[in-house]
Design an enzyme around this catalytic site. Structure first.
Site, PDB file in Angstrom:
ATOM      1  N   ARG A 119      13.187   2.506  22.035  1.00  0.00           N
ATOM      2  CA  ARG A 119      12.531   3.765  21.645  1.00  0.00           C
ATOM      3  C   ARG A 119      13.545   4.914  21.725  1.00  0.00           C
ATOM      4  NH1 ARG A 119       8.024   3.217  25.661  1.00  0.00           N
ATOM      5  NH2 ARG A 119       7.352   1.212  24.855  1.00  0.00           N
ATOM      6  N   ALA A 154       4.692   0.616  21.100  1.00  0.00           N
ATOM      7  CA  ALA A 154       4.416   1.984  21.534  1.00  0.00           C
ATOM      8  C   ALA A 154       4.166   1.956  23.041  1.00  0.00           C
ATOM      9  CB  ALA A 154       3.187   2.515  20.799  1.00  0.00           C
ATOM     10  N   ASP A 157       0.743   0.814  24.043  1.00  0.00           N
ATOM     11  CA  ASP A 157       0.487  -0.625  23.966  1.00  0.00           C
ATOM     12  C   ASP A 157       1.078  -1.334  25.180  1.00  0.00           C
ATOM     13  OD1 ASP A 157      -0.765  -0.304  21.579  1.00  0.00           O
ATOM     14  OD2 ASP A 157       0.997  -0.788  20.374  1.00  0.00           O
ATOM     15  N   GLU A 158       2.242  -0.873  25.577  1.00  0.00           N
ATOM     16  CA  GLU A 158       2.902  -1.473  26.722  1.00  0.00           C
ATOM     17  C   GLU A 158       1.979  -1.366  27.941  1.00  0.00           C
ATOM     18  OE1 GLU A 158       6.791   0.203  27.136  1.00  0.00           O
ATOM     19  OE2 GLU A 158       7.275  -1.097  28.835  1.00  0.00           O
ATOM     20  N   GLY A 159       1.386  -0.186  28.125  1.00  0.00           N
ATOM     21  CA  GLY A 159       0.462   0.012  29.235  1.00  0.00           C
ATOM     22  C   GLY A 159      -0.792  -0.842  29.093  1.00  0.00           C
TER      23      GLY A 159
END
Ligand SMILES: *[C@@H]1O[C@H](CO)[C@@H](O)[C@H](O)[C@H]1NC(C)=O
Ligand SMILES: *[C@@H]1O[C@H](CO)[C@@H](O)[C@H](O)[C@H]1NC(C)=O
Ligand SMILES: *[C@@H]1O[C@H](CO)[C@@H](O)[C@H](O)[C@H]1NC(C)=O
Length: 417
Positions: A119, A154, A157-159
């Site tokens: 990122r 994003a 999404d990771e979270g």
């Protein structure tokens, strides 16, 4: 004679039904596999998952067959030589292939997800980021697996996928009750997720009230239940990013790296803190539920030791040794002053690497989601099926008993006659 025949048929049917049921439990079902590369900022890991083919949609049926650390730095470090980013993945991929039967390899869904390191690189120079994705896509695309693609995740999404991984692993999403129904465990038992990579940190949990900033809300439907989680990813607040910014005395300033002013409801429920949260606290021996005051005292004590003493106490651990003091202090500050854990709520945090044998991170949740292995609707049908087999078995057993007893009493009657 007819009665005996009937009882024989009924008994045989019951036996067959029981065997069918037993076979589906006892015989090793075909295994399916999936591979996820977690391309983080400091390194890449490969996870190989496996699950019985006939239990695809169950909760907690996926196990971790391999976790492999790719040699060398994260893929974002290969900006000047993208081809090497692809090549670096070969070693772990080969290790995984050894564990997958040859006939299954081409059917093994394989993903690469990149996180905060990429990122940041994309913000800096998007053409370099593109070249790296092209290089890893090329290598994985020609390997003997079913490669689905490489993408940038994003932060949200990771979270969310980390949250799904923990709660799936702990069996908190759906449970099979004694009464033979799928039930949703009480919402209070859901576990929040605290993740810390090299370049970003994520907090994800179900808050007690409504989420007033919709950009921090993720909604999904799993096994027939709707979930609304609060999730936020702080770019630049991962361990390595934080440490290097501390070194250059630049804690505030960068636009995308703000901490203040981000909305967060009060923390609620149990939390699992994994990745760098775990590694640092594990090193400091703080993973067995010590109170905040103990964690605080232990970290300060460690930081005040002379470097000579530290080196002598932990021989052969130099690689990260220098960082544990700073990252310990950083974690304390982040959890307390950043996320708002207090002396009272601190004990709700468990510092863990795994849940039920699965390394906690976003990868499993990501694979489950992309392969559709967590259905949106409740899995009524599969238990219903085995439930009806069970009912049929009982009915046939009772019938057998009745006919056998009937035959016996008729014989008795004849003998008496
Ligand atoms: C899992 O769920 C999907 C979609 O809900 C369905 O198509 C599939 O047949 C299910 N698989 C099993 C093994 O029940
Ligand atoms: C991005 O990287 C490429 C290749 O390394 C280089 O040619 C280009 O000048 C860089 N662009 C920027 C904006 O730095
Ligand atoms: C999982 O995938 C579906 C689409 O298949 C999507 O609608 C859903 O939001 C995803 N879940 C999460 C947590 O991102």
């Amino acid at each position: 004679m007819a009665l005996l025949g009937a009882s024989g048929v009924a008994g045989l049917t019951a036996l067959i039904l029981l065997l069918v049921e037993a076979a589906s439990v006892l015989l090793p079902a075909d295994l399916k596999f999936g591979i996820v590369f977690d391309a983080g900022s400091s390194h890449t890991s490969l996870f190989l998952y496996q699950w019985p083919a006939d239990k695809e949609n169950g909760t907690g049926v996926v196990s971790q067959a391999l976790a492999c650390q790719v040699e060398g730095p994260g893929i974002s470090s290969y900006a000047s030589d993208p081809a090497q980013a692809g090549e670096s993945l070969q070693g772990c991929l080969e290790e995984a292939l050894v564990l997958i039967p040859e006939a299954q390899r081409r059917k093994t869904p394989t993903f690469l997800g990149a996180t905060a390191g990429m990122r940041l690189l994309r913000q800096k120079n998007s053409s370099q980021a593109r070249d790296i994705f092209a290089a890893v896509t090329q290598v994985l695309g020609r390997s003997p697996v079913d490669f689905w693609g490489a993408e940038l995740l994003a932060g949200q999404d990771e979270g969310a996928f980390g949250w799904i991984t923990v709660n799936y692993g702990l069996g908190m999403l759906v449970k099979y009750s004694f009464t033979g129904e799928w039930i949703r465990p009480p919402e209070e038992t859901l576990v929040g997720a605290l993740d810390m990579g090299g370049a970003s940190t994520q907090i994800t949990f179900v808050p007690g009230g409504p989420i007033s900033d919709k950009s921090t809300q993720a909604d999904f439907r799993l096994y027939g239940s709707d979930y609304s989680v609060y999730t936020h990813s702080y770019l630049c607040f991962g361990r390595d990013q934080m440490l290097s910014r501390l070194l250059i005395g630049l804690v505030q300033g960068q636009e995308d790296c703000a901490f203040d002013g981000v909305y967060q409801p009060p923390v609620r429920g149990q939390f699992y803190a994994f990745s760098n949260f775990y590694y640092t606290f594990h090193f400091l021996n703080l993973t067995s539920g010590q109170p905040l005051s103990t964690a605080n005292a232990t970290i300060w004590e460690f930081c005040q030791r002379s470097w000579k003493l530290v080196e002598a106490s932990y021989p052969g651990q130099d690689r990260w040794l220098r960082d544990y003091c700073a990252s310990g202090l950083y974690i304390l500050t982040l959890l307390r002053d950043g996320y708002g854990f207090s002396e009272e709520t601190w004990p709700t945090i468990q510092f863990r690497k795994q849940a039920d044998g699965i390394d906690i991170g976003w990868t499993l949740g990501y694979m489950l989601n992309l392969t559709g292995m967590i259905p949106a609707e409740a899995p009524a049908q599969w238990r219903a099926q085995s439930h009806s087999i069970w009912v049929a078995t009982v009915v046939f057993l009772v019938l057998t008993l009745v006919t056998v007893l009937g035959a016996a009493s008729v014989q008795l009657f004849w003998v008496q006659d």
